[in-house]
Design an enzyme around this catalytic site. Structure first.
Site, PDB file in Angstrom:
ATOM      1  N   ASP A 192      28.888  34.394  36.992  1.00 25.52           N
ATOM      2  CA  ASP A 192      27.584  35.078  36.957  1.00 25.52           C
ATOM      3  C   ASP A 192      27.370  35.127  35.633  1.00 25.52           C
ATOM      4  O   ASP A 192      27.940  34.775  34.371  1.00 25.52           O
ATOM      5  CB  ASP A 192      27.634  36.410  37.564  1.00 25.52           C
ATOM      6  CG  ASP A 192      28.452  37.449  36.881  1.00 25.52           C
ATOM      7  OD1 ASP A 192      29.679  36.902  36.769  1.00 25.52           O
ATOM      8  OD2 ASP A 192      28.148  38.460  36.762  1.00 25.52           O
ATOM      9  N   HIS A 517      33.324  28.553  41.559  1.00 25.16           N
ATOM     10  CA  HIS A 517      31.823  29.431  41.551  1.00 25.16           C
ATOM     11  C   HIS A 517      31.592  29.666  40.187  1.00 25.16           C
ATOM     12  O   HIS A 517      32.185  30.616  39.550  1.00 25.16           O
ATOM     13  CB  HIS A 517      32.420  30.627  42.483  1.00 25.16           C
ATOM     14  CG  HIS A 517      31.166  31.386  42.648  1.00 25.16           C
ATOM     15  ND1 HIS A 517      30.027  31.314  43.553  1.00 25.16           N
ATOM     16  CD2 HIS A 517      30.568  32.629  41.972  1.00 25.16           C
ATOM     17  CE1 HIS A 517      29.194  32.164  43.436  1.00 25.16           C
ATOM     18  NE2 HIS A 517      29.339  32.968  42.415  1.00 25.16           N
ATOM     19  N   ASP A 559      38.702  25.020  47.391  1.00 22.10           N
ATOM     20  CA  ASP A 559      38.054  24.550  46.225  1.00 22.10           C
ATOM     21  C   ASP A 559      36.459  24.588  46.792  1.00 22.10           C
ATOM     22  O   ASP A 559      35.838  23.348  46.866  1.00 22.10           O
ATOM     23  CB  ASP A 559      38.573  23.124  45.661  1.00 22.10           C
ATOM     24  CG  ASP A 559      37.827  22.719  44.631  1.00 22.10           C
ATOM     25  OD1 ASP A 559      37.064  23.503  43.930  1.00 22.10           O
ATOM     26  OD2 ASP A 559      37.858  21.437  44.143  1.00 22.10           O
ATOM     27  N   GLU A 568      36.235  31.777  41.873  1.00 18.16           N
ATOM     28  CA  GLU A 568      35.306  31.947  40.598  1.00 18.16           C
ATOM     29  C   GLU A 568      36.142  31.761  39.538  1.00 18.16           C
ATOM     30  O   GLU A 568      37.265  31.812  39.379  1.00 18.16           O
ATOM     31  CB  GLU A 568      34.672  33.358  40.804  1.00 18.16           C
ATOM     32  CG  GLU A 568      33.778  33.535  39.704  1.00 18.16           C
ATOM     33  CD  GLU A 568      32.756  34.980  39.974  1.00 18.16           C
ATOM     34  OE1 GLU A 568      32.858  35.366  40.949  1.00 18.16           O
ATOM     35  OE2 GLU A 568      31.631  35.081  39.114  1.00 18.16           O
TER      36      GLU A 568
HETATM   37  O1  9MR Z   1      27.768  34.955  42.025  1.00 15.50           O
HETATM   38  C1  9MR Z   1      28.371  36.471  42.179  1.00 15.50           C
HETATM   39  C2  9MR Z   1      29.773  36.518  41.681  1.00 15.50           C
HETATM   40  O2  9MR Z   1      29.712  36.202  40.289  1.00 15.50           O
HETATM   41  C3  9MR Z   1      30.216  37.795  42.202  1.00 15.50           C
HETATM   42  O3  9MR Z   1      31.711  37.772  41.541  1.00 15.50           O
HETATM   43  C4  9MR Z   1      30.221  37.918  43.406  1.00 15.50           C
HETATM   44  C5  9MR Z   1      30.693  39.400  43.873  1.00 15.50           C
HETATM   45  O4  9MR Z   1      30.137  40.381  43.258  1.00 15.50           O
HETATM   46  O5  9MR Z   1      28.982  37.954  43.783  1.00 15.50           O
HETATM   47  C6  9MR Z   1      28.303  36.689  43.487  1.00 15.50           C
HETATM   48  O6  9MR Z   1      27.052  36.721  43.851  1.00 15.50           O
HETATM   49  C7  9MR Z   1      26.731  36.430  45.320  1.00 15.50           C
HETATM   50  C8  9MR Z   1      26.346  37.856  46.011  1.00 15.50           C
HETATM   51  O7  9MR Z   1      27.181  38.801  45.906  1.00 15.50           O
HETATM   52  C9  9MR Z   1      25.892  37.755  47.238  1.00 15.50           C
HETATM   53  N1  9MR Z   1      24.885  36.634  47.608  1.00 15.50           N
HETATM   54  C10 9MR Z   1      25.269  35.288  47.013  1.00 15.50           C
HETATM   55  C11 9MR Z   1      25.774  35.506  45.483  1.00 15.50           C
HETATM   56  C12 9MR Z   1      26.030  33.977  44.928  1.00 15.50           C
HETATM   57  O8  9MR Z   1      27.112  33.761  45.712  1.00 15.50           O
HETATM   58  O1  9MR Z   2      37.670  40.734  39.045  1.00 11.53           O
HETATM   59  C1  9MR Z   2      37.038  41.548  39.935  1.00 11.53           C
HETATM   60  C2  9MR Z   2      37.862  41.828  41.034  1.00 11.53           C
HETATM   61  O2  9MR Z   2      38.962  42.644  40.595  1.00 11.53           O
HETATM   62  C3  9MR Z   2      37.000  42.839  42.041  1.00 11.53           C
HETATM   63  O3  9MR Z   2      37.855  43.363  43.126  1.00 11.53           O
HETATM   64  C4  9MR Z   2      35.704  42.242  42.391  1.00 11.53           C
HETATM   65  C5  9MR Z   2      34.841  43.125  43.328  1.00 11.53           C
HETATM   66  O4  9MR Z   2      34.271  44.058  42.535  1.00 11.53           O
HETATM   67  O5  9MR Z   2      34.888  41.754  41.252  1.00 11.53           O
HETATM   68  C6  9MR Z   2      35.780  41.181  40.174  1.00 11.53           C
HETATM   69  O6  9MR Z   2      34.868  40.740  39.222  1.00 11.53           O
HETATM   70  C7  9MR Z   2      33.640  39.852  39.278  1.00 11.53           C
HETATM   71  C8  9MR Z   2      32.498  40.986  38.836  1.00 11.53           C
HETATM   72  O7  9MR Z   2      32.335  42.192  39.607  1.00 11.53           O
HETATM   73  C9  9MR Z   2      31.177  40.279  38.476  1.00 11.53           C
HETATM   74  N1  9MR Z   2      31.517  38.907  37.809  1.00 11.53           N
HETATM   75  C10 9MR Z   2      32.403  37.945  38.391  1.00 11.53           C
HETATM   76  C11 9MR Z   2      33.830  38.819  38.647  1.00 11.53           C
HETATM   77  C12 9MR Z   2      34.806  38.000  39.122  1.00 11.53           C
HETATM   78  O8  9MR Z   2      34.877  37.548  40.484  1.00 11.53           O
END
Ligand code: 9MR
Ligand code: 9MR
Length: 596
Positions: A192, A517, A559, A568
């Site tokens: 993100d 991701h 993947d 991600e």
């Molecule tokens: O793209 C987002 C990712 O970076 C985060 O780790 C994740 C959890 O917070 O959320 C992803 O975003 C998703 C969102 O939470 C729900 N709708 C789909 C988004 C993209 O796949």
């Molecule tokens: O790395 C983070 C993980 O420990 C948490 O369980 C998760 C849900 O809160 O979020 C991960 O971090 C994400 C962050 O919230 C948004 N950017 C993407 C990060 C990696 O997935």
């Protein structure tokens, strides 16, 4: 003897040799590539341990075969692993550590097939070592990446972040809701496009520590980034891109630091320049402020050596660190609770939380870094540095060990009072390292990572890298090579000796993630993902709802672009990878893995 006879005997001699070697050639034409042969897909240093793991039980021998002539150069017997893997099955182990000849090879197994190619050579991880740091350049906000530096992955600038709104949760008398501040630069957190101080803290510190531990090695790394021609090591230039952003996240009025700079909700899977959603800084917090204090204190002592090139930077960092520390003493318990915040303020913020409720570890870390940089004991004495015997592996919400590592690496400059603590930390660290090692050679993959399914959660691959870092710290204080060997076993894990057969780093290895991701990789229309990124890895949690091929912890990976819980990428996962592979590269000669 005449010349004629001499040549004749030479002729027979050569024919004899060729004949005997010919007999050892294999014809691979009717054979297949087998993905059941799992090993470090980049390869091995000449004198390091070399292991491949075979996920089958119906074969008995293996051979190492040259790529060029398909000539067998080494053969060995496969041995069953002592213990079963997490899926309940034993594996077979091919150990060819004795074979040391540099070259390009495959592993061949009768009745099975042949493996991906690998190399045996000095410097075998040089490309990855660079690539894992270059990945941070690709994460830069607020700047275009021209082809000259970005190669196949150029892109336009995104998120200038020079007009950021103060969110109502962060409003003060001096800066009411809607006030505009400027906080450009920084690295995107992950797949993100938001920028989070808590996660930036551990990331930046891990990269700074690589420099602090191996300065002369790091000075020679050329990343081909816009700053490469200045007088500062490229790694530090890259880190500065993020530190300059972090410094903007502190409220000059009171020293508190905003938790994050973010959209209200996640962007779609688009290139950075497409998204024009408003950006906010939200609520100050104790974790964010202490992590900030720790990083800026560490940065201050490192950049002191570059005062001429960066006048005033070191002092600004230290001032910022001290102001942050003072704020945290007055606000020791300000958790970031996003749900609670959303009950009280609009717009609601639904991006990453990095919400932490326990600040003991952040206080320890910040106190140690400030103390080391200033030598002022008021910081050290303000907190209990050793509240209990625990040695929790570093993660974004548990940063205690980052402080302990700093104490160890700066031991010579400490006063006697702290030296006792350092002795205690040393023995606890060695116990931790010994626990990691214990039993790891009886496991199915012969790695420290994956002894139990507790190793696998969101971002499990970063666990493997952080275990490796702990083992390297143990090596640094003892110079006992077994610690380095086991750190290397976790790099082997990340590069393919594991239960899925993936090398988990984009662009490095034969079977690598193609659909991480990661918004730029998904949207840029380039077939290959942006290189040098460690994906999160096996995680049976399925928080993203994506179906996985297996429920076994170390196989719970796919993947797929939609799998943000397993596929991600993230800066706090890449930093320990960068530390691990660069530290091993830096130590390859002193440890005799490679010989000049
Ligand atoms: O793209 C987002 C990712 O970076 C985060 O780790 C994740 C959890 O917070 O959320 C992803 O975003 C998703 C969102 O939470 C729900 N709708 C789909 C988004 C993209 O796949
Ligand atoms: O790395 C983070 C993980 O420990 C948490 O369980 C998760 C849900 O809160 O979020 C991960 O971090 C994400 C962050 O919230 C948004 N950017 C993407 C990060 C990696 O997935």
């Amino acid at each position: 003897m005449s010349f004629f006879f001499k040549s004749l005997s030479l002729y027979f001699f050569l024919t004899f040799i060729c004949a005997s070697l010919n007999a050892q050639q294999v014809n691979l034409n009717n054979l297949f590539l087998s993905e059941n042969i799992r090993f470090n897909q980049l390869g091995f240093y000449p004198n390091a341990q070399k292991i491949a793991v075979i996920t089958s039980d119906s074969v008995s021998k293996f051979a190492i075969v040259t790529v060029k002539e398909n000539r067998i150069v080494f053969t060995g017997i496969l041995k069953a692993s002592t213990n079963v893997a997490l899926n309940g099955k034993k594996t077979l182990i091919a150990n060819f550590s004795e074979f040391k000849m540099p070259g390009d090879y495959i592993i061949y197994i009768q009745n099975m097939g042949y493996s991906y190619q690998f190399s045996i050579k000095n410097d075998v991880f040089a490309g990855l070592a660079k690539g894992s740091i270059k990945a941070f350049y690709y994460q830069r906000a607020s700047i275009a990446l021209p082809q000259k530096y970005a190669g196949q992955w150029p892109r336009n600038a995104g998120h200038p972040d020079n007009e950021v709104l103060i969110h109502p949760s962060a409003a003060t008398k001096e800066k009411p809701f809607g006030t505009i501040i400027s906080a450009p630069r920084g690295w995107y957190d992950a797949g993100d496009y938001n920028k989070y101080i808590v996660n930036s803290g551990i990331t930046t510190a891990t990269l700074l520590s690589l420099y602090e531990d191996f300065p002369s090695y790091v000075k020679n790394i050329n990343l081909n980034i816009p700053e490469s021609s200045n007088k500062i090591p490229d790694e530090l230039d890259e880190i500065l891109w993020n530190i300059r952003w972090m410094l903007c996240m502190q409220d000059q009025e009171d020293g508190g630091v905003y938790n994050k700079l973010t959209n209200a909700f996640f962007d779609g899977m688009v290139m950075p320049e497409i998204t024009k959603l408003p950006r906010y800084v939200v609520q100050k917090g104790t974790s964010a402020t202490l992590d900030f204090a720790a990083v800026t204190a560490q940065a201050s002592r490192i950049f002191k050596n570059y005062d001429k090139q960066l006048p005033g930077l070191s002092d600004s960092c230290l001032n910022a660190a001290n102001k942050a520390w003072e704020w945290a003493l007055k606000n020791p318990n300000m958790a970031y609770d996003q749900n609670l915040m959303n009950n009280n303020y609009e717009p609601k913020i639904t991006t990453g939380g990095y919400g932490d409720r326990n600040f003991t570890d952040e206080f320890i870390w910040a106190a140690i870094e400030l103390y080391i940089t200033t030598k002022n004991e008021k910081y050290y004495n303000a907190v209990n540095i050793l509240p209990d015997e625990q040695m929790p592996l570093p993660s974004w919400n548990n940063v205690r060990l980052l402080g302990y590592y700093s104490l160890l690496r700066n031991e010579v400059s400490l006063k006697n009072n702290q030296k006792n603590d350092t002795q205690t930390i040393k023995s606890r660290l060695l116990k931790m390292a010994n626990d990691f090692i214990e039993g790891s050679s009886s496991t199915a993959y012969q790695t420290v990572m994956g002894k139990t399914d507790r190793d696998f959660g969101w971002g499990s691959n970063a666990n493997a890298a952080n275990q490796g870092i702990a083992l390297i710290q143990a090596y640094q204080i003892t110079k006992d090579k077994k610690y380095l060997d086991h750190a290397l076993s976790n790099l082997d894990y990340l590069l393919g000796r594991n239960a899925t057969g993936f090398s988990y780093i984009t662009g490095f290895g034969s079977k690598t993630p193609m659909f991480p991701h990661h918004r730029p990789s998904a949207a840029d229309r380039v077939k290959e993902p942006v290189p040098g990124f460690l994906v999160g890895g096996p995680n049976p949690g399925k928080q993203d709802g994506v179906v996985l091929p297996s429920t076994v912890a170390d196989e719970a990976y796919t993947d797929s672009m939609n799998s943000y819980a397993a596929n991600e990428i993230a800066i706090n996962w890449n930093a320990p990878l960068a530390y691990l592979v660069n530290a091993i590269q830096a130590l390859q000669y002193e440890s005799d893995y490679s010989k000049n």
